[in-house]
Motif scaffolding. Structure first.
Motif, PDB file in Angstrom:
ATOM      1  N   HIS B  30      17.961 -24.381 -25.213  1.00  0.00           N
ATOM      2  CA  HIS B  30      17.213 -24.634 -26.446  1.00  0.00           C
ATOM      3  C   HIS B  30      15.773 -24.146 -26.335  1.00  0.00           C
ATOM      4  O   HIS B  30      14.858 -24.747 -26.876  1.00  0.00           O
ATOM      5  CB  HIS B  30      17.224 -26.128 -26.807  1.00  0.00           C
ATOM      6  CG  HIS B  30      18.603 -26.670 -27.044  1.00  0.00           C
ATOM      7  ND1 HIS B  30      19.351 -26.318 -28.133  1.00  0.00           N
ATOM      8  CD2 HIS B  30      19.361 -27.511 -26.316  1.00  0.00           C
ATOM      9  CE1 HIS B  30      20.517 -26.944 -28.068  1.00  0.00           C
ATOM     10  NE2 HIS B  30      20.549 -27.665 -26.985  1.00  0.00           N
ATOM     11  N   LEU B  90      20.105 -23.883 -35.641  1.00  0.00           N
ATOM     12  CA  LEU B  90      19.846 -24.943 -36.610  1.00  0.00           C
ATOM     13  C   LEU B  90      18.340 -25.164 -36.608  1.00  0.00           C
ATOM     14  O   LEU B  90      17.755 -25.418 -35.552  1.00  0.00           O
ATOM     15  CB  LEU B  90      20.598 -26.206 -36.166  1.00  0.00           C
ATOM     16  CG  LEU B  90      20.286 -27.527 -36.871  1.00  0.00           C
ATOM     17  CD1 LEU B  90      20.518 -27.426 -38.371  1.00  0.00           C
ATOM     18  CD2 LEU B  90      21.161 -28.642 -36.278  1.00  0.00           C
ATOM     19  N   VAL B  91      17.717 -25.024 -37.768  1.00  0.00           N
ATOM     20  CA  VAL B  91      16.259 -25.021 -37.848  1.00  0.00           C
ATOM     21  C   VAL B  91      15.767 -26.132 -38.771  1.00  0.00           C
ATOM     22  O   VAL B  91      16.307 -26.307 -39.869  1.00  0.00           O
ATOM     23  CB  VAL B  91      15.769 -23.665 -38.415  1.00  0.00           C
ATOM     24  CG1 VAL B  91      14.249 -23.625 -38.485  1.00  0.00           C
ATOM     25  CG2 VAL B  91      16.296 -22.517 -37.573  1.00  0.00           C
ATOM     26  N   CYS B  92      14.764 -26.860 -38.343  1.00  0.00           N
ATOM     27  CA  CYS B  92      14.153 -27.873 -39.212  1.00  0.00           C
ATOM     28  C   CYS B  92      13.183 -27.176 -40.176  1.00  0.00           C
ATOM     29  O   CYS B  92      12.253 -26.502 -39.740  1.00  0.00           O
ATOM     30  CB  CYS B  92      13.411 -28.933 -38.413  1.00  0.00           C
ATOM     31  SG  CYS B  92      12.576 -30.137 -39.486  1.00  0.00           S
ATOM     32  N   THR B  97      11.483 -26.906 -35.526  1.00  0.00           N
ATOM     33  CA  THR B  97      12.319 -27.110 -34.329  1.00  0.00           C
ATOM     34  C   THR B  97      13.635 -26.339 -34.438  1.00  0.00           C
ATOM     35  O   THR B  97      14.233 -26.288 -35.512  1.00  0.00           O
ATOM     36  CB  THR B  97      12.660 -28.612 -34.184  1.00  0.00           C
ATOM     37  OG1 THR B  97      11.454 -29.326 -33.958  1.00  0.00           O
ATOM     38  CG2 THR B  97      13.619 -28.857 -33.014  1.00  0.00           C
ATOM     39  N   ARG B  99      17.522 -25.651 -32.653  1.00  0.00           N
ATOM     40  CA  ARG B  99      18.549 -26.032 -31.701  1.00  0.00           C
ATOM     41  C   ARG B  99      19.633 -24.965 -31.710  1.00  0.00           C
ATOM     42  O   ARG B  99      19.935 -24.407 -32.773  1.00  0.00           O
ATOM     43  CB  ARG B  99      19.217 -27.367 -32.078  1.00  0.00           C
ATOM     44  CG  ARG B  99      18.310 -28.510 -32.454  1.00  0.00           C
ATOM     45  CD  ARG B  99      17.450 -29.034 -31.345  1.00  0.00           C
ATOM     46  NE  ARG B  99      18.067 -29.115 -30.032  1.00  0.00           N
ATOM     47  CZ  ARG B  99      17.795 -30.068 -29.143  1.00  0.00           C
ATOM     48  NH1 ARG B  99      16.980 -31.056 -29.450  1.00  0.00           N
ATOM     49  NH2 ARG B  99      18.339 -30.037 -27.959  1.00  0.00           N
ATOM     50  N   ASP B 100      20.224 -24.731 -30.542  1.00  0.00           N
ATOM     51  CA  ASP B 100      21.388 -23.850 -30.487  1.00  0.00           C
ATOM     52  C   ASP B 100      22.599 -24.640 -30.936  1.00  0.00           C
ATOM     53  O   ASP B 100      22.796 -25.771 -30.481  1.00  0.00           O
ATOM     54  CB  ASP B 100      21.623 -23.374 -29.048  1.00  0.00           C
ATOM     55  CG  ASP B 100      20.532 -22.424 -28.576  1.00  0.00           C
ATOM     56  OD1 ASP B 100      19.675 -22.047 -29.385  1.00  0.00           O
ATOM     57  OD2 ASP B 100      20.567 -22.049 -27.379  1.00  0.00           O
ATOM     58  N   VAL B 101      23.424 -24.070 -31.802  1.00  0.00           N
ATOM     59  CA  VAL B 101      24.641 -24.759 -32.241  1.00  0.00           C
ATOM     60  C   VAL B 101      25.851 -23.826 -32.136  1.00  0.00           C
ATOM     61  O   VAL B 101      25.702 -22.605 -32.123  1.00  0.00           O
ATOM     62  CB  VAL B 101      24.522 -25.285 -33.690  1.00  0.00           C
ATOM     63  CG1 VAL B 101      23.471 -26.381 -33.783  1.00  0.00           C
ATOM     64  CG2 VAL B 101      24.220 -24.159 -34.665  1.00  0.00           C
ATOM     65  N   TYR B 128      21.412 -22.364 -39.902  1.00  0.00           N
ATOM     66  CA  TYR B 128      21.537 -23.609 -40.635  1.00  0.00           C
ATOM     67  C   TYR B 128      20.145 -24.189 -40.821  1.00  0.00           C
ATOM     68  O   TYR B 128      19.335 -24.174 -39.889  1.00  0.00           O
ATOM     69  CB  TYR B 128      22.401 -24.604 -39.853  1.00  0.00           C
ATOM     70  CG  TYR B 128      23.838 -24.166 -39.730  1.00  0.00           C
ATOM     71  CD1 TYR B 128      24.742 -24.428 -40.753  1.00  0.00           C
ATOM     72  CD2 TYR B 128      24.286 -23.477 -38.615  1.00  0.00           C
ATOM     73  CE1 TYR B 128      26.067 -24.012 -40.655  1.00  0.00           C
ATOM     74  CE2 TYR B 128      25.601 -23.058 -38.503  1.00  0.00           C
ATOM     75  CZ  TYR B 128      26.496 -23.335 -39.536  1.00  0.00           C
ATOM     76  OH  TYR B 128      27.793 -22.914 -39.437  1.00  0.00           O
ATOM     77  N   ARG B 129      19.861 -24.686 -42.027  1.00  0.00           N
ATOM     78  CA  ARG B 129      18.553 -25.282 -42.289  1.00  0.00           C
ATOM     79  C   ARG B 129      18.709 -26.719 -42.751  1.00  0.00           C
ATOM     80  O   ARG B 129      19.694 -27.060 -43.391  1.00  0.00           O
ATOM     81  CB  ARG B 129      17.803 -24.492 -43.367  1.00  0.00           C
ATOM     82  CG  ARG B 129      17.507 -23.081 -42.949  1.00  0.00           C
ATOM     83  CD  ARG B 129      16.602 -22.364 -43.938  1.00  0.00           C
ATOM     84  NE  ARG B 129      16.201 -21.094 -43.353  1.00  0.00           N
ATOM     85  CZ  ARG B 129      15.225 -20.972 -42.461  1.00  0.00           C
ATOM     86  NH1 ARG B 129      14.530 -22.044 -42.100  1.00  0.00           N
ATOM     87  NH2 ARG B 129      14.942 -19.798 -41.937  1.00  0.00           N
ATOM     88  N   GLY B 130      17.712 -27.513 -42.450  1.00  0.00           N
ATOM     89  CA  GLY B 130      17.740 -28.912 -42.868  1.00  0.00           C
ATOM     90  C   GLY B 130      16.546 -29.613 -42.260  1.00  0.00           C
ATOM     91  O   GLY B 130      15.587 -28.962 -41.842  1.00  0.00           O
ATOM     92  N   LEU B 131      16.610 -30.928 -42.224  1.00  0.00           N
ATOM     93  CA  LEU B 131      15.510 -31.698 -41.651  1.00  0.00           C
ATOM     94  C   LEU B 131      15.978 -32.389 -40.379  1.00  0.00           C
ATOM     95  O   LEU B 131      17.047 -32.998 -40.349  1.00  0.00           O
ATOM     96  CB  LEU B 131      15.015 -32.746 -42.656  1.00  0.00           C
ATOM     97  CG  LEU B 131      14.334 -32.184 -43.907  1.00  0.00           C
ATOM     98  CD1 LEU B 131      14.009 -33.314 -44.879  1.00  0.00           C
ATOM     99  CD2 LEU B 131      13.050 -31.428 -43.526  1.00  0.00           C
ATOM    100  N   CYS B 132      15.168 -32.310 -39.352  1.00  0.00           N
ATOM    101  CA  CYS B 132      15.522 -32.969 -38.101  1.00  0.00           C
ATOM    102  C   CYS B 132      15.315 -34.476 -38.252  1.00  0.00           C
ATOM    103  O   CYS B 132      14.695 -34.932 -39.221  1.00  0.00           O
ATOM    104  CB  CYS B 132      14.690 -32.422 -36.946  1.00  0.00           C
ATOM    105  SG  CYS B 132      12.969 -32.935 -36.959  1.00  0.00           S
ATOM    106  N   ALA B 133      15.833 -35.238 -37.292  1.00  0.00           N
ATOM    107  CA  ALA B 133      15.771 -36.701 -37.364  1.00  0.00           C
ATOM    108  C   ALA B 133      14.328 -37.185 -37.551  1.00  0.00           C
ATOM    109  O   ALA B 133      14.048 -38.065 -38.363  1.00  0.00           O
ATOM    110  CB  ALA B 133      16.373 -37.303 -36.098  1.00  0.00           C
TER     111      ALA B 133
END
Lengths: 136, 136
Positions: B30, B90-92, B97, B99-101, B128-133
């Motif tokens: 990562h 996967l990107v926030c 941030t 992550r490799d997925v 992939y886009r979205g919001l991290c925890a």
DNA sequence: TCTTGACTTGGACTCGGTCAATCGTAGGAT
DNA sequence: ATCCTACGATTGACCGAGTCCAAGTCAAGA
């Protein structure tokens, strides 16, 4: 004729000659121009239009969701007026040609929960790469 | 310890102190550093290392296939040492941030022949886009 | 037609990255 | 162990893409 221009007018977007030519330049399918290309084409119809205005207008169009930004090569961003229907991009690794494509299936469904690291995943952007007919 | 360094040595890569620290900085999972971040970390161990050397070394590592370039935000390219196993990112959207997925299924199979425009398609890059925890 | 806030302009500036001339050195040859 | 030399590192200028700002202009509502 310009769907984009029509939608903008309907939104009550303040219309100036500069914004009009930018919207006209962006009209059409499979259009993926860089900001400088937009500027060059706009300047053919309105020679005094400035680079800053083109950047401002493109930025505005992106933020209201009428145009999407595409960055396929790590160089200049490209602007895609086909924002009304979701699609992905197919890019020639040799000449850079870009086509809009509509894959079947939902890539989001292919990302298992344990591969989501607690993210709320909302979108999957897919770029297909290969060689176009002319370059192969 | 450094798998990457080991692989490079095995390839007969000419080893210099600069190349060694760059390879060491890139080691791990990562890891998606920008060239400037690589430079900053390398400089902590080898203060005189130059930006140009970092760019050269990263470029070399990419061209021999030991590191891949990732450009998720249209800004600085990031360098990913996890080139030995295929993966997506996967990107926030908020904090950036990455992550490799490893999605299931093959996105290439989702692109029908009539959507290929005569291209020889060889690769599908998915972001992939979205919001991290932390950002949600 | 007047007014005014929104838009446009030109130029300076930033950031990420490249280039070229010169210097330094890893590692094979002796 | 040392010498040579081609390959790598360094410095600083340069470039392309994009942003910012202060000042000027203008679309459109009153």
């Amino acid at each position: 004729m310009s769907d984009l221009l029509e939608r903008l007018r309907r939104r009550g977007w303040r219309m100036t000659s500069q914004r009009r030519v930018v919207a006209e330049v962006l009209d059409g399918d499979h259009v993926h121009l860089t900001a400088d290309e937009v500027h060059a084409r706009a300047a053919r119809r309105l020679p005094e239009i400035s680079r800053a205005t083109v950047y401002n207008t493109l930025g505005d169009l992106v933020s209201i969701g009428e145009v999407t930004e595409v960055s396929t090569d790590g160089r200049a961003k490209r602007y895609d007026p086909n924002a009304h229907r979701p699609h992905q991009h197919l890019v020639c690794s040799n000449c850079g040609t870009i086509r809009d494509v509509h894959p079947t299936g939902d890539p989001l469904a292919d990302l298992p929960a344990e591969e989501r690291f607690g993210f709320t995943v909302s979108e999957a952007v897919v770029t297909y790469r290969g060689l176009c007919a002319a370059c192969a």
